[in-house]
Motif scaffolding. Structure first.
Motif, PDB file in Angstrom:
ATOM      1  N   LEU A   7       0.821  -1.200   0.000  1.00  0.00           N
ATOM      2  CA  LEU A   7       0.000   0.000   0.000  1.00  0.00           C
ATOM      3  C   LEU A   7       0.860   1.257   0.000  1.00  0.00           C
ATOM      4  O   LEU A   7       0.592   2.222  -0.732  1.00  0.00           O
ATOM      5  N   GLU A   8       1.919   1.231   0.812  1.00  0.00           N
ATOM      6  CA  GLU A   8       2.817   2.399   0.877  1.00  0.00           C
ATOM      7  C   GLU A   8       3.505   2.629  -0.465  1.00  0.00           C
ATOM      8  O   GLU A   8       3.663   3.764  -0.916  1.00  0.00           O
ATOM      9  N   HIS A   9       3.868   1.540  -1.131  1.00  0.00           N
ATOM     10  CA  HIS A   9       4.526   1.663  -2.433  1.00  0.00           C
ATOM     11  C   HIS A   9       3.564   2.257  -3.472  1.00  0.00           C
ATOM     12  O   HIS A   9       3.961   3.100  -4.288  1.00  0.00           O
ATOM     13  N   ARG A  10       2.301   1.817  -3.457  1.00  0.00           N
ATOM     14  CA  ARG A  10       1.317   2.342  -4.407  1.00  0.00           C
ATOM     15  C   ARG A  10       1.053   3.823  -4.174  1.00  0.00           C
ATOM     16  O   ARG A  10       0.951   4.607  -5.122  1.00  0.00           O
ATOM     17  N   ILE A  11       0.932   4.207  -2.895  1.00  0.00           N
ATOM     18  CA  ILE A  11       0.698   5.627  -2.596  1.00  0.00           C
ATOM     19  C   ILE A  11       1.880   6.465  -3.067  1.00  0.00           C
ATOM     20  O   ILE A  11       1.711   7.536  -3.669  1.00  0.00           O
ATOM     21  N   PHE A  12       3.092   5.952  -2.810  1.00  0.00           N
ATOM     22  CA  PHE A  12       4.291   6.666  -3.238  1.00  0.00           C
ATOM     23  C   PHE A  12       4.337   6.790  -4.761  1.00  0.00           C
ATOM     24  O   PHE A  12       4.704   7.839  -5.303  1.00  0.00           O
ATOM     25  N   GLN A  13       3.926   5.735  -5.448  1.00  0.00           N
ATOM     26  CA  GLN A  13       3.913   5.758  -6.901  1.00  0.00           C
ATOM     27  C   GLN A  13       2.907   6.777  -7.442  1.00  0.00           C
ATOM     28  O   GLN A  13       3.191   7.519  -8.389  1.00  0.00           O
ATOM     29  N   LEU A  14       1.712   6.852  -6.801  1.00  0.00           N
ATOM     30  CA  LEU A  14       0.704   7.819  -7.226  1.00  0.00           C
ATOM     31  C   LEU A  14       1.180   9.252  -7.017  1.00  0.00           C
ATOM     32  O   LEU A  14       0.983  10.124  -7.876  1.00  0.00           O
ATOM     33  N   VAL A  15       1.811   9.473  -5.849  1.00  0.00           N
ATOM     34  CA  VAL A  15       2.325  10.823  -5.566  1.00  0.00           C
ATOM     35  C   VAL A  15       3.401  11.200  -6.571  1.00  0.00           C
ATOM     36  O   VAL A  15       3.444  12.319  -7.091  1.00  0.00           O
ATOM     37  N   ARG A  16       4.283  10.272  -6.874  1.00  0.00           N
ATOM     38  CA  ARG A  16       5.363  10.556  -7.815  1.00  0.00           C
ATOM     39  C   ARG A  16       4.798  10.813  -9.225  1.00  0.00           C
ATOM     40  O   ARG A  16       5.251  11.728  -9.927  1.00  0.00           O
ATOM     41  N   ASP A  17       3.783  10.036  -9.638  1.00  0.00           N
ATOM     42  CA  ASP A  17       3.181  10.266 -10.951  1.00  0.00           C
ATOM     43  C   ASP A  17       2.464  11.619 -11.003  1.00  0.00           C
ATOM     44  O   ASP A  17       2.518  12.322 -12.027  1.00  0.00           O
ATOM     45  N   PHE A  18       1.823  11.949  -9.883  1.00  0.00           N
ATOM     46  CA  PHE A  18       1.120  13.243  -9.845  1.00  0.00           C
ATOM     47  C   PHE A  18       2.103  14.400  -9.953  1.00  0.00           C
ATOM     48  O   PHE A  18       1.866  15.371 -10.680  1.00  0.00           O
ATOM     49  N   ILE A  19       3.233  14.285  -9.215  1.00  0.00           N
ATOM     50  CA  ILE A  19       4.243  15.344  -9.279  1.00  0.00           C
ATOM     51  C   ILE A  19       4.836  15.426 -10.680  1.00  0.00           C
ATOM     52  O   ILE A  19       5.097  16.513 -11.201  1.00  0.00           O
ATOM     53  N   ALA A  20       5.001  14.279 -11.302  1.00  0.00           N
ATOM     54  CA  ALA A  20       5.556  14.276 -12.651  1.00  0.00           C
ATOM     55  C   ALA A  20       4.583  14.903 -13.658  1.00  0.00           C
ATOM     56  O   ALA A  20       4.995  15.568 -14.619  1.00  0.00           O
ATOM     57  N   GLN A  21       3.263  14.698 -13.445  1.00  0.00           N
ATOM     58  CA  GLN A  21       2.269  15.245 -14.342  1.00  0.00           C
ATOM     59  C   GLN A  21       1.836  16.665 -13.977  1.00  0.00           C
ATOM     60  O   GLN A  21       1.099  17.307 -14.742  1.00  0.00           O
ATOM     61  N   LEU A  22       2.292  17.161 -12.804  1.00  0.00           N
ATOM     62  CA  LEU A  22       1.835  18.463 -12.334  1.00  0.00           C
ATOM     63  C   LEU A  22       2.122  19.588 -13.326  1.00  0.00           C
ATOM     64  O   LEU A  22       1.245  20.441 -13.557  1.00  0.00           O
ATOM     65  N   PRO A  23       3.324  19.661 -13.927  1.00  0.00           N
ATOM     66  CA  PRO A  23       3.547  20.737 -14.914  1.00  0.00           C
ATOM     67  C   PRO A  23       2.550  20.677 -16.077  1.00  0.00           C
ATOM     68  O   PRO A  23       2.104  21.721 -16.563  1.00  0.00           O
ATOM     69  N   GLN A  24       2.212  19.468 -16.502  1.00  0.00           N
ATOM     70  CA  GLN A  24       1.261  19.354 -17.605  1.00  0.00           C
ATOM     71  C   GLN A  24      -0.141  19.799 -17.175  1.00  0.00           C
ATOM     72  O   GLN A  24      -0.858  20.456 -17.941  1.00  0.00           O
ATOM     73  N   PHE A  25      -0.526  19.451 -15.937  1.00  0.00           N
ATOM     74  CA  PHE A  25      -1.819  19.898 -15.433  1.00  0.00           C
ATOM     75  C   PHE A  25      -1.865  21.425 -15.313  1.00  0.00           C
ATOM     76  O   PHE A  25      -2.881  22.052 -15.652  1.00  0.00           O
ATOM     77  N   LEU A  26      -0.776  22.006 -14.814  1.00  0.00           N
ATOM     78  CA  LEU A  26      -0.729  23.464 -14.689  1.00  0.00           C
ATOM     79  C   LEU A  26      -0.794  24.135 -16.066  1.00  0.00           C
ATOM     80  O   LEU A  26      -1.463  25.155 -16.235  1.00  0.00           O
ATOM     81  N   LEU A  27      -0.116  23.525 -17.041  1.00  0.00           N
ATOM     82  CA  LEU A  27      -0.166  24.071 -18.392  1.00  0.00           C
ATOM     83  C   LEU A  27      -1.572  23.959 -18.981  1.00  0.00           C
ATOM     84  O   LEU A  27      -2.066  24.882 -19.640  1.00  0.00           O
ATOM     85  N   ALA A  28      -2.236  22.832 -18.727  1.00  0.00           N
ATOM     86  CA  ALA A  28      -3.615  22.668 -19.200  1.00  0.00           C
ATOM     87  C   ALA A  28      -4.535  23.687 -18.541  1.00  0.00           C
ATOM     88  O   ALA A  28      -5.428  24.257 -19.195  1.00  0.00           O
ATOM     89  N   LEU A  29      -4.316  23.937 -17.215  1.00  0.00           N
ATOM     90  CA  LEU A  29      -5.112  24.943 -16.527  1.00  0.00           C
ATOM     91  C   LEU A  29      -4.879  26.327 -17.109  1.00  0.00           C
ATOM     92  O   LEU A  29      -5.833  27.121 -17.273  1.00  0.00           O
ATOM     93  N   ALA A  30      -3.623  26.613 -17.431  1.00  0.00           N
ATOM     94  CA  ALA A  30      -3.320  27.905 -18.052  1.00  0.00           C
ATOM     95  C   ALA A  30      -4.003  28.034 -19.409  1.00  0.00           C
ATOM     96  O   ALA A  30      -4.490  29.113 -19.776  1.00  0.00           O
ATOM     97  N   ILE A  31      -4.039  26.934 -20.136  1.00  0.00           N
ATOM     98  CA  ILE A  31      -4.723  26.956 -21.436  1.00  0.00           C
ATOM     99  C   ILE A  31      -6.210  27.255 -21.262  1.00  0.00           C
ATOM    100  O   ILE A  31      -6.807  28.021 -22.035  1.00  0.00           O
ATOM    101  N   LEU A  32      -6.821  26.675 -20.234  1.00  0.00           N
ATOM    102  CA  LEU A  32      -8.242  26.936 -19.983  1.00  0.00           C
ATOM    103  C   LEU A  32      -8.479  28.394 -19.605  1.00  0.00           C
ATOM    104  O   LEU A  32      -9.485  29.004 -20.017  1.00  0.00           O
ATOM    105  N   VAL A  33      -7.557  28.963 -18.806  1.00  0.00           N
ATOM    106  CA  VAL A  33      -7.692  30.377 -18.440  1.00  0.00           C
ATOM    107  C   VAL A  33      -7.580  31.265 -19.676  1.00  0.00           C
ATOM    108  O   VAL A  33      -8.356  32.214 -19.858  1.00  0.00           O
ATOM    109  N   VAL A  34      -6.593  30.950 -20.522  1.00  0.00           N
ATOM    110  CA  VAL A  34      -6.450  31.721 -21.758  1.00  0.00           C
ATOM    111  C   VAL A  34      -7.671  31.543 -22.650  1.00  0.00           C
ATOM    112  O   VAL A  34      -8.146  32.505 -23.274  1.00  0.00           O
TER     113      VAL A  34
END
Length: 290
Positions: A7-34
């Motif tokens: 369970l700890e490994h899965r949570i760590f993996q999800l957090v790491r994937d989220f951090i890795a995808q965070l720039p893309q999410f922020l860019l998508a949010l910026a696109i929506l604002v624009v």
């Protein structure tokens, strides 16, 4: 490996994937604002540009909404591709195509009225303030929206008519011109002079203020009625319903007054009763006296 470690490994993996995808999410949010900014201010610029043209307000509102929808569709497509790299534009378009088919079946009437509204606003078969008649509804057009048209009937009631009905069924635009022709039927007794009656009616109708003097008043003997010779009296007046009613009132009153002054009879219905055997009634009366 024990369950807690898994369970700890899965949570760590999800957090790491989220951090890795965070720039893309922020860019998508910026696109929506624009996209929001472009849709808002682009629509304003469009309305300002259309304000200098002869495009009427209702059609300009429709164009503004369509432009805003197209901008938002493009922005959402771009943001989804940026946020989810595995989601290719082809897959998104395919999903939108399948979704639009389902939406089309579910909202068939709404889409039909929407398209009919665009065509009505573009072609302008009638305008605001026109008196129209369609599907048994007659009144003045007060508002034309993208989905329906609001008609105020002569009795004051407001009727909301779907645009598809106005586009599919015949529509009589009663005020397309400034004048309309109207007709009444007038009868005279069989013993009167037809030619003299025609002249009297013509002279009575022509000078009335509600009768157009640039169009000829027409008086024709139309038919042999049950108790009268019927005349068809036709003239031109204003196109609005109140103009028609007011003019009819003046014409009927003037014709009645003129025929009375000329001594020409407007007959009541006559009924003639014929008995084939009048002697039988006489015999019965004689027998009763005996």
């Amino acid at each position: 490996m024990n369950p807690e470690a898994i369970l700890e490994h899965r949570i760590f993996q999800l957090v790491r994937d989220f951090i890795a995808q965070l720039p893309q999410f922020l860019l998508a949010l910026a696109i929506l604002v624009v996209t929001w900014a472009v849709a808002r201010y682009g629509s304003r610029l469009l309305m300002r540009g259309l304000g200098h043209t002869k495009v009427r307000r209702s059609l300009a509102d429709v164009l503004e909404k369509l432009v805003a929808i197209m901008i938002w569709l493009g922005g959402l497509l771009l943001a989804s591709v940026v946020a989810f790299p595995t989601l290719t534009p082809g897959r998104v378009i395919t999903a939108l195509g399948l979704g639009s088919i389902a939406i089309g079946f579910a909202f068939k009437d709404i889409l039909e009225n929407f398209l009919a509204g665009i065509l009505i606003l573009y072609r302008e078969p009638f305008r605001l303030g026109d008196y129209v008649e369609c599907a048994g509804i007659e009144g003045r057009v007060e508002e034309i929206t993208i989905r329906d048209t609001h008609i105020r009937q002569t009795d004051g009631q407001r009727v909301v008519v779907p645009n598809a009905t106005l586009y599919r069924d015949p529509v009589w635009v009663l005020t397309d011109q400034d004048t309309r022709r109207t007709t009444i039927i007038c009868g005279i007794a069989y013993g009167e002079d037809v030619d003299r009656a025609r002249e009297v009616i013509q002279a009575a109708v022509t000078p009335l203020p509600s009768v157009r003097d640039d169009r000829e008043v027409q008086v024709f003997a139309q038919a042999f009625g049950e108790s009268s010779i019927d005349f068809e009296v036709t003239w031109w007046t204003g196109a609005k319903p109140i103009d028609i009613r007011r003019s009819r009132d003046q014409v009927v009153a003037a014709v009645k007054r003129a025929l009375d002054e000329a001594g020409i009879e407007i007959p009541f219905p006559y009924r003639t009763l014929t008995f084939k055997e009048p002697l039988a009634l006489t015999r019965a009366r004689d027998e009763g006296q005996e």
